[in-house]
Design a protein around this motif. Sequence first.
Motif, short mmCIF file in Angstrom:
data_model
loop_
_atom_site.label_atom_id
_atom_site.label_comp_id
_atom_site.label_asym_id
_atom_site.label_seq_id
_atom_site.Cartn_x
_atom_site.Cartn_y
_atom_site.Cartn_z
N GLU A 8 3.94 7.32 2.51
CA GLU A 8 4.05 5.99 3.39
C GLU A 8 3.78 4.55 2.53
OE1 GLU A 8 2.62 4.25 7.47
OE2 GLU A 8 1.31 5.46 6.59
N PHE A 9 4.71 3.60 2.77
CA PHE A 9 4.58 2.39 2.01
C PHE A 9 4.75 1.17 3.13
CE2 PHE A 9 6.58 -1.34 -0.33
CZ PHE A 9 5.86 -1.22 -1.29
N SER A 10 3.53 0.55 3.04
CA SER A 10 3.17 -0.33 4.10
C SER A 10 2.80 -1.74 3.57
CB SER A 10 2.02 0.18 4.85
OG SER A 10 0.79 0.50 4.09
N VAL A 11 2.63 -2.80 4.13
CA VAL A 11 2.44 -4.13 3.86
C VAL A 11 1.27 -4.74 4.68
CG1 VAL A 11 3.31 -6.29 3.56
CG2 VAL A 11 4.82 -4.60 3.29
N VAL A 12 0.38 -5.48 4.08
CA VAL A 12 -0.59 -6.17 4.56
C VAL A 12 -0.66 -7.45 4.19
CG1 VAL A 12 -3.18 -6.45 4.81
CG2 VAL A 12 -2.08 -3.93 4.67
N VAL A 13 -0.83 -8.50 5.35
CA VAL A 13 -0.88 -9.84 5.30
C VAL A 13 -2.31 -10.41 5.20
CG1 VAL A 13 -0.33 -12.15 6.02
CG2 VAL A 13 1.47 -10.29 6.05
N GLU A 14 -2.82 -11.11 3.97
CA GLU A 14 -3.79 -11.65 3.92
C GLU A 14 -3.96 -13.15 4.05
OE1 GLU A 14 -7.79 -11.74 0.76
OE2 GLU A 14 -5.99 -10.46 0.74
N ASP A 15 -4.67 -13.60 4.86
CA ASP A 15 -4.82 -15.32 5.09
C ASP A 15 -5.72 -15.95 4.22
OD1 ASP A 15 -7.04 -15.05 6.32
OD2 ASP A 15 -6.41 -15.49 8.29
N GLN A 64 0.89 -1.18 -0.01
CA GLN A 64 0.08 0.06 0.03
C GLN A 64 0.73 1.26 -0.12
OE1 GLN A 64 -2.38 -0.28 3.79
NE2 GLN A 64 -3.99 -1.43 2.58
N LEU A 65 0.24 2.15 -0.62
CA LEU A 65 1.19 3.60 -0.60
C LEU A 65 0.03 4.48 0.22
CD1 LEU A 65 2.72 4.52 -3.94
CD2 LEU A 65 3.97 4.42 -1.74
N ASP A 66 0.22 4.89 1.24
CA ASP A 66 -0.79 5.98 2.00
C ASP A 66 -2.05 5.40 2.25
OD1 ASP A 66 1.28 7.87 1.83
OD2 ASP A 66 0.39 8.82 0.05
N GLY A 67 -2.06 3.80 2.42
CA GLY A 67 -3.25 2.99 2.57
C GLY A 67 -3.87 2.55 1.48
N LYS A 68 -3.58 2.97 0.30
CA LYS A 68 -4.13 2.32 -0.95
C LYS A 68 -3.38 1.24 -1.52
CE LYS A 68 -6.45 6.82 -1.79
NZ LYS A 68 -6.85 7.91 -2.78
N GLU A 69 -4.05 0.17 -1.82
CA GLU A 69 -3.20 -1.04 -2.64
C GLU A 69 -2.65 -0.52 -3.84
OE1 GLU A 69 -4.34 -5.39 -4.23
OE2 GLU A 69 -5.61 -4.54 -2.83
N VAL A 70 -1.49 -0.79 -3.95
CA VAL A 70 -0.76 -0.61 -5.28
C VAL A 70 -0.16 -1.73 -5.93
CG1 VAL A 70 -0.37 2.10 -4.88
CG2 VAL A 70 1.31 0.16 -4.14
N ALA A 71 0.13 -2.61 -5.24
CA ALA A 71 0.63 -4.04 -5.89
C ALA A 71 0.16 -5.19 -4.77
CB ALA A 71 2.05 -3.73 -6.19
N LYS A 125 -3.99 -8.14 7.95
CA LYS A 125 -3.41 -7.99 9.11
C LYS A 125 -2.13 -6.93 8.77
CE LYS A 125 -0.74 -9.29 13.19
NZ LYS A 125 0.02 -10.31 13.88
N LEU A 126 -2.32 -5.60 9.04
CA LEU A 126 -1.34 -4.51 8.85
C LEU A 126 -0.10 -4.66 9.53
CD1 LEU A 126 -0.55 -1.80 7.07
CD2 LEU A 126 -1.40 -0.68 9.36
N GLN A 127 1.13 -4.94 8.84
CA GLN A 127 2.33 -5.17 9.50
C GLN A 127 2.80 -3.86 10.37
OE1 GLN A 127 3.62 -8.51 9.18
NE2 GLN A 127 1.36 -8.27 9.01
N GLU A 128 3.64 -3.95 11.36
CA GLU A 128 4.02 -2.97 12.17
C GLU A 128 5.02 -1.94 11.25
OE1 GLU A 128 5.39 -4.57 15.75
OE2 GLU A 128 3.46 -5.28 16.35
N ASP A 129 6.00 -2.57 10.72
CA ASP A 129 6.88 -1.92 9.93
C ASP A 129 6.66 -1.29 8.67
OD1 ASP A 129 8.63 -2.64 12.06
OD2 ASP A 129 9.46 -4.26 11.38
N SER A 130 6.70 -0.06 8.55
CA SER A 130 6.36 0.77 7.23
C SER A 130 7.47 1.67 7.08
CB SER A 130 5.06 1.39 7.30
OG SER A 130 5.37 2.43 8.21
#
Length: 519
Positions: free
Chosen positions: A239-246, A206-213, A252-257
Motif C-alpha cells: 500500500e502506497f499512501s500520502v500524509v500531509v504535515e502542516d 509511505q509504504l505500508d505505513g512507513k515513511e519512504v520519501a 493528516k493521512l489522505q483518504e486516497d491510497s
Amino acid sequence: MPNATLIINQPGHAATSLDISEAVVSIGRAPDNTISLEGDSNVSRYHAEIEVRGTDFWIVDLGSSNGTTVNDAPLEFESQLKDGDRISIGGSTRIEFHQTQTSNYLTPAATPEVDVPDVALDVPQVAAAAAPASTGPSPVLIIAAVAGGLALVAIIAAVLLLTRGGSGCDATVRIVSPQSGTTVRDSVNVHVEVEGGKCIERVIYQLDGKEVASAETQPFDVVLETDALPSDLSSGRHEFSVVVEDEEGNKKLQEDSITLAFDVGGGTGPTTGDTPPPVDSGTTTINNQTNNAASSLSVVEVRELCVRLAKGFSSSKTEYKYDSEFLRQVQQRTGEYALEGFHERARPFRDVINTSFIGAQGLDPPLGYVLAMSRSRFVLTKPRGATSGADTSAEGLWQMTQAFAQSNGYNGLCGSETLADQSQRCAALVAASYSKAIVINLFEGDFLYSVACFGMAPKDAGEWRAKLPPDRSDFWKVINSPEQRERVVRFFAAGIVGENPQKFGLTKDRPLSSLYPKK
C-alpha cells in the motif's frame, strides 16, 4: 478596496452576482470557499483565487485538475483581470468580471474650503455640554461597533479552526501517477494533485505505513528508487499512501491510497504488456531509466508537441482536448524514451514498416513507428538476466503474442516465419493488418482510440467502441481504463520524443519521420 463585481453562471443554477469586498476571493467545490461550486464535478475543491493587489485584481489557478481560462486562453498560473473578462472554472462554470472606475473614498481635495471669519464666541460651558456635538453617531458607539465586529470575526475564525480539525490546514493531496497496480522494478516518478496547498509544510509518502520519501516544496513530486527503499521490502503488492504535515507538525493521512507491485531481486510480479523492455546498448543495459533533459519541458511545450504529433495522422478528423493530467503523465513518461540510439535501432526495420503499414495497408506513416517506439523502443531481445515489465510471451517490435495472432486469424500471413524473427517481416504484417482492422474499419481513422485498445481482439474492441459517446474529443474523460490510458500516454510520450529528439537532448538521433517514404 477597489470596486468589482463577479457574475457567476454555474450550470443548473440561476446566475448570481458577488461584489468583491475581501482581499482574497476563493473559488472551488469545497463549502468554505467564498464562491462554493459544490455541484460542479469539473471544479477542484480549491480551484482558483481572485486577489486584490493595490488597485488591481489578479486571478490565480491553484493547480486545479481541469484548469482555468480567461477569455478562452488557458491560465498557466496567474493573470491580471480587466473589465469584461470572461473566466471559465473547470470548463463549466463561467464567471464575468466587471470593474468600475468610481471610488468610495473621499479625499481631502474633495472637501470644499470655507472661509470662516475670526469671531470670538462667548458660549457658556453648560450650553456647550448640553448641545449635541454632531448629528452623526457617537464616537463611543463607533468604538463599540468596531470592537463587536472584531469579536465576531474572532469567533468565526475560532469556529472554522475547530471544524477543520484544529490544525487549520484543509489541504488535500491525491496521487495522479503511477496508477494503482503499477509494477516498480527500478524507479517510478510519483506525481500528485494538490488542492489548498498553501498550508502544507511537508508531504510524506509511505509504504505500508512507513515513511519512504518526502517533499517540502511544490509540486511535492518525488522519485521512488527501489535501491533506496527498506532492505526488507519484499516483492509483491504494497500500500502506497500520502500524509500531509502542516507548519505546526500536525499530520493528516489522505483518504486516497494506491497499490504498487514491487519486483525486487528479479522476482515476477504483476506485469503489463505495454511496458517496453530494457534497452541493451552494447555492454550497458539501460533499464527504464529517465533522461533529465525531458523534465525541462513545460506542460505547455508538451501540449504543443502532442498537438503537432496528432496532426501527423491525416486520417483522423477529431480535434482532441488535452487534459492537464494527461499532459503531466506524458511529460513524465518522455524520460523513459529519451534515450540515445532509437533512430539507429529503428533504421534496420524501415523497409518492413513502410511496406506493411504504409504501402500494403495505407495507414498513416507515423503509426507503425510510434507504436513500435512506445511498446518496445525498437528492442527485439531482452538482455540476459534482465527482467521486463512486458508480457513474457509478447514478441517483436509491437509486443504481440503468437496466441493473439493465431486466435484472430493473422498467423496465416507469416508462413514459416514468427513474430520474433530478426527481420520482423512477420511481426510487421500482423501488426499492420490488425492496425487497419481497428484504425480504419472500426474507428474510421481515429488513431488515438485505436491505440487505446491495441491488443484487444477486434470483436472486443468493437464492443468497447459501441459504448463510447458520439463526442470523443475529451478522450481523457472518455477512456477510464488504467491500461488503456497507459497505452495512450506511452504512445504520445514515445511519439513526441521520436519526432523531436533535439528537444530532449538527443543530439545524435534524427526524427522518426526521416524514415518515412518521401512523398
